[in-house]
Design a protein around this motif. Structure first.
Motif, PDB file in Angstrom:
ATOM      1  N   SER A  76      15.604   5.603  34.836  1.00  0.00           N
ATOM      2  CA  SER A  76      15.470   7.028  34.563  1.00  0.00           C
ATOM      3  C   SER A  76      14.706   7.760  35.885  1.00  0.00           C
ATOM      4  CB  SER A  76      13.877   6.505  33.246  1.00  0.00           C
ATOM      5  OG  SER A  76      13.433   6.286  33.584  1.00  0.00           O
ATOM      6  N   SER A 477      10.767  13.063  31.168  1.00  0.00           N
ATOM      7  CA  SER A 477      11.619  11.524  30.783  1.00  0.00           C
ATOM      8  C   SER A 477      10.257  10.402  30.451  1.00  0.00           C
ATOM      9  CB  SER A 477      12.113  11.083  32.536  1.00  0.00           C
ATOM     10  OG  SER A 477      11.415   9.379  32.108  1.00  0.00           O
ATOM     11  N   ASP A 480       8.533  11.182  26.836  1.00  0.00           N
ATOM     12  CA  ASP A 480      10.066  11.177  25.728  1.00  0.00           C
ATOM     13  C   ASP A 480       9.728   9.520  25.327  1.00  0.00           C
ATOM     14  OD1 ASP A 480      11.572  11.731  23.291  1.00  0.00           O
ATOM     15  OD2 ASP A 480      12.967  13.360  24.537  1.00  0.00           O
ATOM     16  N   LYS A 483      13.363   8.997  23.390  1.00  0.00           N
ATOM     17  CA  LYS A 483      14.659   9.199  23.970  1.00  0.00           C
ATOM     18  C   LYS A 483      14.960   7.932  24.936  1.00  0.00           C
ATOM     19  CE  LYS A 483      17.500  11.776  27.443  1.00  0.00           C
ATOM     20  NZ  LYS A 483      17.591  10.514  28.417  1.00  0.00           N
ATOM     21  N   GLN A 486      15.915   4.887  22.432  1.00  0.00           N
ATOM     22  CA  GLN A 486      17.009   5.269  21.885  1.00  0.00           C
ATOM     23  C   GLN A 486      18.369   5.043  23.131  1.00  0.00           C
ATOM     24  OE1 GLN A 486      18.241   9.073  21.188  1.00  0.00           O
ATOM     25  NE2 GLN A 486      20.679   8.466  20.295  1.00  0.00           N
ATOM     26  N   ASP A 487      17.818   4.928  24.391  1.00  0.00           N
ATOM     27  CA  ASP A 487      18.756   4.837  25.811  1.00  0.00           C
ATOM     28  C   ASP A 487      18.607   3.763  25.356  1.00  0.00           C
ATOM     29  OD1 ASP A 487      19.232   7.533  26.732  1.00  0.00           O
ATOM     30  OD2 ASP A 487      17.436   7.627  27.924  1.00  0.00           O
TER      31      ASP A 487
END
Lengths: 492, 248
Positions: A76, A477, A480, A483, A486-487
């Motif tokens: 990420s 990043s 969050d 996210k 979910q990623d």
């Protein structure tokens, strides 16, 4: 597709297994190959990172099983930044120690294998998305660390290494207990899966698992009561390894703590706990640093103090705080290796490695002394060097969160920092040289690697915008959590 | 008086005692809390329903055709961890070799100096091939029966340990050991990278899986376990050899 994150682990492993064989063919290959590998990975990491910034996080599955069943790597903006930073430092350290032990083939072969594995372990810790896999990488990193600490095979280095080994084993035990607790409750080892299910865990188990994690990783990250190994290991290990510890290994430890507190568990009060531990670490370490009379021990305590500062900044908990913490981390990862690298040339021929022996070397080793002084000025946070911006952003983040006590303490500790760093710089430039000290000129490759670090510090100092946008992306990043989950879970 | 590494003297018996009591108290408090939490974790009780275990239990025999589910988990589902563990062993041997480098005796001059009896010498000659065979059997059948690469490799190394203890002048070539462990490690990594090229992910199975309970089944699993067996055998033998030839 430029490449995949798995190459950051697979290629160095392949190289490490190959190096003993290459040694039979041509001895110089043992030195050259790690450099080529690190340079290749650095280029790969930079290109992947720019891809990630545009197209979003890369989640790499391993073994063809989607998370949570298989292991995965997450590249990420946050992990990518740390990976790039670590690889850059590793390359610099390789360049610095290219001629290391060039009279003795066997030890130099082992040295380069272990250095490569130390870096791989740290990168694996940062990239992996699975807690047990992280444990395996921690083992790889710390075993290389023990061996490199004991590399000079003297009585003191054996003691330092044994201390580190004991603490490290304790750390592994705590981590394993934490992993067992989590698995017994949730039946999964994937970080994103744990993060999404953590509320199902009974609170006392959640707190215990978090405590075990922080104790286990706190040993690697040098949090206050757990850092007894660090000064000894830093001062007994070869110079470049001290740089690697402060620049790479500690960052991996901090990453792990941050990942667990920010992403895995939402335990109330964990942020305040980070601030508290960070403050204690900072104050105790800087107080200890001022009493040291050996240069490497002083740098080690200063490194511990800086890690405390990073923890405090993370503990502020706002995005601004995380940004400041990342800035401090990058900053420390550039400056402290410079101090270690130049410092170990300043005391190259002495047996005691004491600060007294640095006196007057400014005349004899002008460039090395200048770089050391530059690092010293940067790390205490004098404008216009990079340390100033990092500390300033941290203080303003604290001010915006109304943490007046923190600001006061950090400023007070900074004065202590100034005292012990300037004491050394003063000795280098304004004292007479000790008679029994023989200065040793750095080799060309060492000089180049130190100059690169020095130039970067000045450049970031004058143009902090060079990196701030990346740091903002990275801190977003990290913050969050949704996210991230979910990623990872939607991959594959 | 002993000095510790900071150069301060270790002194003051009284404060030492107070410290010890404090540490002990802290440990007791911590221990009670720990025990309290851990006892509430009833052993054997099922806590979760939707974990990964059911997936492993069905996929192992059905898709991978591996009857030993543990092997399927270790080598396939979590094969990356195994690669890491193999590296840990490799590092341990490298570290030991690096640290004890200058302290190695010449061949035949060892720490264990007493001669073994005739019975041990004759018996170990008979046992040695049998032990090696058992070791090889264990790691070749890793996907069918309990055991696997790590266990098989350890058994092979015990065979060499027996020979090293029985015969004072028994030598193992360091060069051969290095070559074996390097090749084994390279094969493991290359198999992983082949998965990346042939399939789409690292360590992905790209071979036919065969039928359940056959020796040639399970795709890559037997190959990886044989490689691991060789590597562990060579590494442990190297460790024993280095330790036996250490000067004191």
């Amino acid at each position: 597709m430029v490449g995949s994150p798995i190459l950051f682990v697979a290629v160095p492993l392949l190289a490490a297994f190959l190096i003993p064989l290459l040694g039979f063919i041509w001895k110089e290959l043992v030195r050259i190959v790690p450099g080529i590998v690190l340079l290749y990975l650095l280029i790969l990491s930079v290109s992947l990172y720019s891809q990630v910034l545009q197209e979003g996080t890369i989640v790499e599955q391993i073994g063809g099983w989607a998370p949570p069943w298989g292991i995965n790597l997450v590249f990420s903006p946050f992990t990518g930044l740390l990976t790039t930073l670590m690889l850059f430092l590793a390359f610099i350290i390789w360049m610095y120690s290219y001629r290391f032990k060039n009279v003795d083939f066997e030890p130099s072969k082992k040295y380069f294998i272990l250095l490569l594995m130390l870096v791989t372990g740290s990168i694996g810790i940062v990239l992996t998305g699975d807690i047990f896999n992280q444990f395996v990488f921690i083992e790889i990193m710390s075993i290389s660390g023990y061996a490199l600490t004991a590399f000079y095979t003297g009585r003191d280095s054996a003691e330092a290494s044994f201390k580190y080994l004991l603490m490290g084993s304790l750390s592994s035990m705590f981590l394993l207990l934490a992993i067992i607790l989590i698995y017994s409750q949730l039946g999964t080892l994937n970080m994103a899966d744990i993060a999404s299910k953590a509320h199902l865990m009974r609170p006392e188990f959640r707190v215990l698992a978090l405590v075990f994690f922080i104790v286990g990783m706190g040993i690697e990250a040098e949090i206050f009561p757990l850092n007894g190994w660090a000064p000894d290991a830093y001062s007994q290990a070869p110079g470049p390894i001290g740089a690697a510890f402060s620049g790479i290994v500690v960052k991996a430890g901090i990453y792990s703590i941050i990942r667990v507190t920010f992403t895995l568990f939402d335990v109330e009060g964990s942020m305040q706990f980070l601030v508290l531990m960070g403050m204690i670490t900072l104050v105790v370490a800087e107080m200890a640093a001022i009493k040291q009379n050996k240069i490497k021990r002083m740098l080690a305590y200063s490194s511990i103090g800086q890690m405390g500062l990073v923890l405090v900044a993370f503990g502020i908990g706002t995005e601004e705080g995380v940004f400041a913490a990342l800035f401090l981390m990058v900053n420390h990862a550039l400056i402290k290796p410079l101090l270690f690298l130049s410092g170990s040339y300043l005391v190259f021929n002495s047996t005691e490695k004491s600060i007294r022996e640095l006196s007057g070397l400014g005349k004899y080793l002008p460039l090395t002394s200048f770089l050391f002084a530059l690092g010293a000025i940067a790390i205490v946070g004098m404008p216009p060097l990079s340390g100033f911006w990092a500390k300033w952003s941290m203080l303003s983040a604290a001010a915006n969160s109304d943490m007046i006590l923190v600001i006061g303490l950090v400023l007070m500790v900074s004065i202590v920092e100034i005292v012990y760093y300037f004491r050394v710089v003063n000795r280098i430039y304004f004292f007479k040289k000790e008679e029994d000290v023989e200065p040793k000129k750095p080799t060309l490759n060492a000089m180049v690697s130190m100059i690169v670090l020095g130039v970067l510090i000045v450049a970031i100092g004058f143009y902090p915008d060079l990196i701030t946008s990346y740091l903002h992306e990275a801190s977003e990043s990290l913050m969050d959590k949704g996210k991230y989950i979910q990623d990872v879970l939607s991959a594959g | 008086m002993k000095m510790n590494m900071t150069g301060r003297k270790i002194n003051n018996y009284k404060t030492d005692k107070v410290k010890k009591v404090l540490v002990l108290l802290l440990l007791v408090v911590f221990g009670v809390y720990l025990a309290d939490v851990l006892f509430s974790l009833e052993f054997g009780k099922q806590f979760f329903t939707d974990g990964v275990k059911d997936f492993y239990l069905t996929k192992g025999p059905m898709d991978l055709k591996v009857s030993n589910t543990i092997t399927a988990i270790i080598v396939n589902f979590r094969g990356f961890d195994t690669l890491g563990e193999v590296t840990v062993l490799f590092l341990a041997t490298t570290a030991m070799g690096g640290i004890l480098y200058k302290k190695r005796h010449k061949v035949g001059a060892r720490t264990v100096l007493f001669p073994s009896s005739q019975i041990v010498m004759a018996g170990s000659k008979i046992l040695f091939p049998a032990i090696i065979l058992l070791g090889i059997y264990v790691f070749v059948h890793g996907h069918l029966t309990p055991g696997g690469g790590f266990q098989g490799g350890t058994i092979v190394a015990t065979g060499f340990l027996l020979m090293l203890l029985a015969y004072q002048d028994y030598t193992v070539s360091h060069k051969v050991l290095t070559i074996v462990e390097s090749f084994a490690g390279i094969t493991f990594t290359v198999i992983g990278l082949m998965g990346l090229i042939k399939g789409s992910t690292f360590l992905e199975n790209f071979m036919p899986v065969g039928t359940l309970n056959n020796l040639f089944s399970g795709g890559l699993i037997p190959i990886i376990y044989i490689v691991v067996g060789f590597k562990v055998g060579a590494e442990l033998t190297g460790l024993i050899y280095t330790a036996l030839h250490e000067k004191d």
